[in-house]
Design a protein around this motif. Structure first.
Motif, PDB file in Angstrom:
ATOM      1  N   TYR A  56       0.989  -1.301   0.078  1.00  6.36           N
ATOM      2  CA  TYR A  56       0.155   0.027  -0.066  1.00  6.36           C
ATOM      3  C   TYR A  56       0.857   1.269   0.004  1.00  6.36           C
ATOM      4  O   TYR A  56       0.413   2.232   0.459  1.00  6.36           O
ATOM      5  N   ALA A  57       2.112   1.124  -0.794  1.00  6.26           N
ATOM      6  CA  ALA A  57       3.106   2.213  -0.666  1.00  6.26           C
ATOM      7  C   ALA A  57       3.593   2.308  -2.008  1.00  6.26           C
ATOM      8  O   ALA A  57       4.257   1.501  -2.361  1.00  6.26           O
ATOM      9  N   ASN A  58       3.024   3.413  -2.690  1.00  7.99           N
ATOM     10  CA  ASN A  58       3.544   3.434  -4.230  1.00  7.99           C
ATOM     11  C   ASN A  58       4.636   4.205  -3.934  1.00  7.99           C
ATOM     12  O   ASN A  58       4.608   5.408  -4.453  1.00  7.99           O
ATOM     13  N   ALA A 118      -5.072   4.328 -16.245  1.00  7.63           N
ATOM     14  CA  ALA A 118      -4.623   5.896 -15.886  1.00  7.63           C
ATOM     15  C   ALA A 118      -5.508   6.899 -16.486  1.00  7.63           C
ATOM     16  O   ALA A 118      -5.740   8.042 -15.855  1.00  7.63           O
ATOM     17  N   ALA A 119      -5.841   6.728 -17.510  1.00  8.05           N
ATOM     18  CA  ALA A 119      -6.599   7.753 -18.288  1.00  8.05           C
ATOM     19  C   ALA A 119      -7.833   8.660 -17.846  1.00  8.05           C
ATOM     20  O   ALA A 119      -7.882   9.884 -17.697  1.00  8.05           O
ATOM     21  N   PRO A 120      -8.714   7.840 -17.160  1.00 10.37           N
ATOM     22  CA  PRO A 120      -9.781   8.271 -16.300  1.00 10.37           C
ATOM     23  C   PRO A 120      -9.262   9.276 -15.105  1.00 10.37           C
ATOM     24  O   PRO A 120      -9.914  10.283 -14.985  1.00 10.37           O
ATOM     25  N   HIS A 140      -3.916   9.543  -4.339  1.00 13.25           N
ATOM     26  CA  HIS A 140      -3.652   8.322  -3.293  1.00 13.25           C
ATOM     27  C   HIS A 140      -2.315   7.743  -3.507  1.00 13.25           C
ATOM     28  O   HIS A 140      -1.898   7.637  -4.807  1.00 13.25           O
ATOM     29  N   ILE A 141      -1.557   7.333  -2.532  1.00 12.03           N
ATOM     30  CA  ILE A 141      -0.296   6.722  -2.603  1.00 12.03           C
ATOM     31  C   ILE A 141      -0.449   5.312  -2.259  1.00 12.03           C
ATOM     32  O   ILE A 141       0.517   4.499  -2.110  1.00 12.03           O
ATOM     33  N   THR A 181      -2.239   5.191 -10.085  1.00 15.34           N
ATOM     34  CA  THR A 181      -1.976   6.787  -9.705  1.00 15.34           C
ATOM     35  C   THR A 181      -0.633   7.235 -10.404  1.00 15.34           C
ATOM     36  O   THR A 181      -0.330   8.406 -10.843  1.00 15.34           O
ATOM     37  N   ASP A 182       0.560   6.462 -10.180  1.00 12.19           N
ATOM     38  CA  ASP A 182       1.824   6.771 -10.806  1.00 12.19           C
ATOM     39  C   ASP A 182       1.876   6.835 -12.080  1.00 12.19           C
ATOM     40  O   ASP A 182       2.423   7.675 -12.719  1.00 12.19           O
ATOM     41  N   GLU A 183       0.992   5.904 -13.090  1.00  4.19           N
ATOM     42  CA  GLU A 183       1.159   5.939 -14.416  1.00  4.19           C
ATOM     43  C   GLU A 183       0.428   7.528 -14.724  1.00  4.19           C
ATOM     44  O   GLU A 183       0.752   7.810 -15.850  1.00  4.19           O
ATOM     45  N   ALA A 184      -0.669   7.883 -13.984  1.00  9.70           N
ATOM     46  CA  ALA A 184      -1.319   9.106 -14.381  1.00  9.70           C
ATOM     47  C   ALA A 184      -0.706  10.526 -13.822  1.00  9.70           C
ATOM     48  O   ALA A 184      -0.894  11.351 -14.597  1.00  9.70           O
TER      49      ALA A 184
END
Length: 243
Positions: A58-60, A185-187, A205-206, A214-217
């Protein structure tokens, strides 16, 4: 980690204890700056999923890599349970002067009835829950704040009254990315760039396992902000002129 207590440092956004907390969902619209905020959720069921091996993380860390590489300021709303599970990651966050640390409750339970599917926190436990998180976060040092975000952005008069002794400023957000529910990611990128404007507070969120894209976005979001002439700043900088 520094042992300096949180009360010993200046608190951006702090108000007089006993006063009903102010609520902000954006900063002034007159300057072309925005605040990127990342919630670090953790519930007992999430922790159990980690311990059982059902969930990997749960840690990106990719989010931190991107922010550090591009020197982008961010504010992290951290649950006490997440800090206890990922102390090394929180140390990394705190070590960057571009980052700020804020309170997202201890176990991400709801402070208001019928808040999505979150566990309901008893009214009598709300003050202690938020205070406990400040105590957990304080030794990590860095840019500690008295900003507070409710799980699910759900709050009512009783919840605000419970927080009055802690002198917090409640931070919601006017741009909710929807990243925990996204399947691509797109949305997320569209949700942010379609709504963002000067003074916006963006909620992301991380928590990697339940916000997997989230990282990809993040890179397209940063590039889209730059194209609009919007510069990310610390939340305290964004809100500096808010009464």
């Amino acid at each position: 980690m520094s042992a300096e207590p949180i009360a010993a440092r200046p608190q951006p956004g702090a108000v007089d204890p006993g006063r009903t907390p102010p609520i902000v969902d954006h900063g002034p619209r007159g300057q072309k700056v925005v605040a990127l905020t990342f919630d670090a959720d953790m519930t007992p069921s999430m922790l159990a999923a980690l311990k059982s091996g059902q969930v990997k993380s749960y840690a990106n860390l990719a989010i931190l890599d991107i922010l550090e590489e591009r020197r982008v300021p961010a504010t992290f709303f951290v649950t006490g349970m997440w800090a206890e599970r990922y102390p090394d990651v929180l140390e990394r966050i705190a070590a960057q002067d571009r980052n700020e640390i804020a309170n997202h409750t201890y176990r991400h339970a709801a402070y208001k009835p019928n808040c999505y599917t979150l566990e309901q926190l008893p009214r009598t436990e709300m003050t202690a829950d938020a205070r406990r998180t400040f105590e957990v976060l304080a030794p990590f040092g860095g840019n500690q704040t008295h900003y507070f975000r409710f799980p699910g952005l759900c709050h009512d008069a009783a919840a605000l009254t419970a927080l009055a002794p802690l002198g917090v400023t409640v931070v919601d957000g006017d741009v909710v990315s929807g990243d925990p529910f996204a399947t691509a990611a797109a949305p997320i990128v569209r949700a942010v760039l379609d709504r963002v404007q000067p003074g916006s507070i963006v909620v992301m969120h991380i928590t990697e396992a339940n916000a997997a894209f989230t990282d990809e976005a993040l890179v397209p979001i940063l590039e889209g902000l730059a194209q609009r002439g919007l510069r990310p700043v610390k939340l305290s900088e964004l809100l500096a002129s808010v009464p």
